[in-house]
Design a protein around this motif. Sequence first.
Motif, PDB file in Angstrom:
ATOM      1  N   ILE A  29       0.816  -1.223   0.000  1.00  0.00           N
ATOM      2  CA  ILE A  29       0.000   0.000   0.000  1.00  0.00           C
ATOM      3  C   ILE A  29       0.847   1.270   0.000  1.00  0.00           C
ATOM      4  O   ILE A  29       0.318   2.367   0.151  1.00  0.00           O
ATOM      5  N   GLY A  30       2.168   1.136  -0.168  1.00  0.00           N
ATOM      6  CA  GLY A  30       3.003   2.323  -0.224  1.00  0.00           C
ATOM      7  C   GLY A  30       3.484   2.766   1.144  1.00  0.00           C
ATOM      8  O   GLY A  30       3.149   2.180   2.172  1.00  0.00           O
ATOM      9  N   ALA A  31       4.259   3.862   1.127  1.00  0.00           N
ATOM     10  CA  ALA A  31       4.910   4.309   2.352  1.00  0.00           C
ATOM     11  C   ALA A  31       3.991   5.082   3.286  1.00  0.00           C
ATOM     12  O   ALA A  31       4.337   5.307   4.446  1.00  0.00           O
ATOM     13  N   GLY A  32       2.834   5.532   2.791  1.00  0.00           N
ATOM     14  CA  GLY A  32       1.931   6.238   3.686  1.00  0.00           C
ATOM     15  C   GLY A  32       0.938   7.157   3.015  1.00  0.00           C
ATOM     16  O   GLY A  32      -0.093   7.470   3.589  1.00  0.00           O
ATOM     17  N   HIS A  33       1.238   7.610   1.806  1.00  0.00           N
ATOM     18  CA  HIS A  33       0.309   8.503   1.108  1.00  0.00           C
ATOM     19  C   HIS A  33      -0.782   7.669   0.435  1.00  0.00           C
ATOM     20  O   HIS A  33      -0.470   6.771  -0.349  1.00  0.00           O
ATOM     21  N   PRO A  34      -2.059   7.948   0.698  1.00  0.00           N
ATOM     22  CA  PRO A  34      -3.136   7.152   0.090  1.00  0.00           C
ATOM     23  C   PRO A  34      -3.077   7.147  -1.436  1.00  0.00           C
ATOM     24  O   PRO A  34      -3.477   6.151  -2.056  1.00  0.00           O
ATOM     25  N   ASP A  35      -2.591   8.224  -2.047  1.00  0.00           N
ATOM     26  CA  ASP A  35      -2.529   8.295  -3.505  1.00  0.00           C
ATOM     27  C   ASP A  35      -1.423   7.417  -4.097  1.00  0.00           C
ATOM     28  O   ASP A  35      -1.344   7.266  -5.312  1.00  0.00           O
ATOM     29  N   HIS A  36      -0.555   6.871  -3.253  1.00  0.00           N
ATOM     30  CA  HIS A  36       0.485   5.972  -3.741  1.00  0.00           C
ATOM     31  C   HIS A  36      -0.050   4.568  -4.010  1.00  0.00           C
ATOM     32  O   HIS A  36       0.673   3.720  -4.527  1.00  0.00           O
ATOM     33  N   LEU A  37      -1.282   4.318  -3.639  1.00  0.00           N
ATOM     34  CA  LEU A  37      -1.894   3.028  -3.920  1.00  0.00           C
ATOM     35  C   LEU A  37      -2.025   2.845  -5.432  1.00  0.00           C
ATOM     36  O   LEU A  37      -2.550   3.715  -6.127  1.00  0.00           O
ATOM     37  N   THR A  38      -1.541   1.739  -5.971  1.00  0.00           N
ATOM     38  CA  THR A  38      -1.610   1.506  -7.406  1.00  0.00           C
ATOM     39  C   THR A  38      -3.010   1.044  -7.802  1.00  0.00           C
ATOM     40  O   THR A  38      -3.799   0.594  -6.973  1.00  0.00           O
ATOM     41  N   LEU A  39      -3.305   1.140  -9.104  1.00  0.00           N
ATOM     42  CA  LEU A  39      -4.597   0.646  -9.586  1.00  0.00           C
ATOM     43  C   LEU A  39      -4.737  -0.846  -9.334  1.00  0.00           C
ATOM     44  O   LEU A  39      -5.821  -1.338  -8.992  1.00  0.00           O
ATOM     45  N   GLN A  40      -3.647  -1.596  -9.496  1.00  0.00           N
ATOM     46  CA  GLN A  40      -3.679  -3.034  -9.240  1.00  0.00           C
ATOM     47  C   GLN A  40      -4.026  -3.311  -7.781  1.00  0.00           C
ATOM     48  O   GLN A  40      -4.829  -4.203  -7.476  1.00  0.00           O
ATOM     49  N   ALA A  41      -3.433  -2.537  -6.867  1.00  0.00           N
ATOM     50  CA  ALA A  41      -3.712  -2.724  -5.446  1.00  0.00           C
ATOM     51  C   ALA A  41      -5.160  -2.367  -5.123  1.00  0.00           C
ATOM     52  O   ALA A  41      -5.833  -3.071  -4.360  1.00  0.00           O
ATOM     53  N   ALA A  42      -5.661  -1.270  -5.701  1.00  0.00           N
ATOM     54  CA  ALA A  42      -7.042  -0.860  -5.441  1.00  0.00           C
ATOM     55  C   ALA A  42      -8.021  -1.927  -5.921  1.00  0.00           C
ATOM     56  O   ALA A  42      -9.013  -2.230  -5.239  1.00  0.00           O
ATOM     57  N   LYS A  43      -7.747  -2.522  -7.086  1.00  0.00           N
ATOM     58  CA  LYS A  43      -8.618  -3.575  -7.602  1.00  0.00           C
ATOM     59  C   LYS A  43      -8.570  -4.815  -6.709  1.00  0.00           C
ATOM     60  O   LYS A  43      -9.594  -5.469  -6.475  1.00  0.00           O
ATOM     61  N   ALA A  44      -7.379  -5.144  -6.200  1.00  0.00           N
ATOM     62  CA  ALA A  44      -7.261  -6.299  -5.304  1.00  0.00           C
ATOM     63  C   ALA A  44      -8.027  -6.059  -4.004  1.00  0.00           C
ATOM     64  O   ALA A  44      -8.684  -6.968  -3.482  1.00  0.00           O
TER      65      ALA A  44
END
Length: 248
Positions: A9-24
């Motif tokens: 999910i990245g280092a802490g910024h919500p916008d660092h979440l990738t599209l692949q991660a959001a779909k998962a």
Amino acid sequence: MRKIYVIGIGAGHPDHLTLQAAKAIGRTDVFFVLDKGEAKESMIELRRRMMKAYGRPSRRIAEGRDPDRDRTPTDYQGTVADWRHRRSEVTEALISEHLLDDETGGFLVWGDPSLYDSTTAILEEILARGQTLFEYEVIPAVSSVSTLAAKHRIPLNRVGRPFQVTTGRRLADEGWPAGVDDVIVMLDAQQAFTAHPDAHIYWGAYLGTEDELLASGPVSEVADEILRIRAEAREKHGWIMDTYLLRR
């Protein structure tokens, strides 16, 4: 067959979440959370925000207590191995109790799961015991290392030259790694950078979060300031995650 996502999910910024991660996250039925105590509540809260933003309305959360471990052991390797084993037992119990056949579970992992994270090793230990069966997939993410470089607007490497990622413990015990002039250091409770006053440091803590802290300069000039900032931040939050690049 049950399936598990190990989602970076990245280092802490919500916008660092990738599209692949959001779909998962959107395909996950049960999220597994290991509670590290009140001092780490802010870390869990970010996960909850991501579950709410991208998860199913019917999602469930299964929580367990993360086992304690000695942070200053004499036998570091043995202590970590014991902690991972106890953690695997807690994790296996959560999976067995809460993940039904044909459902999908998920672990939301800080940073990138491939970099100093134990989740995949713990899942492999569970599978090796042969009592709890599932398949799993790892979703990569923006790491604290790449976030550090972006925040300081620097490349990690110099032209045609290598860099090495290591821990503060190894830097303190073994000194500067041979054959490299650029060393990225994580998990440094020892503040090992203070032993290298001639190097330049690019330091960051709570990267990507609203509490982000940054500092850079010759170690001889900024070490005391970093130590002060680090101590104050740890006292305020009860925990700290920092990463830095030492450049010789």
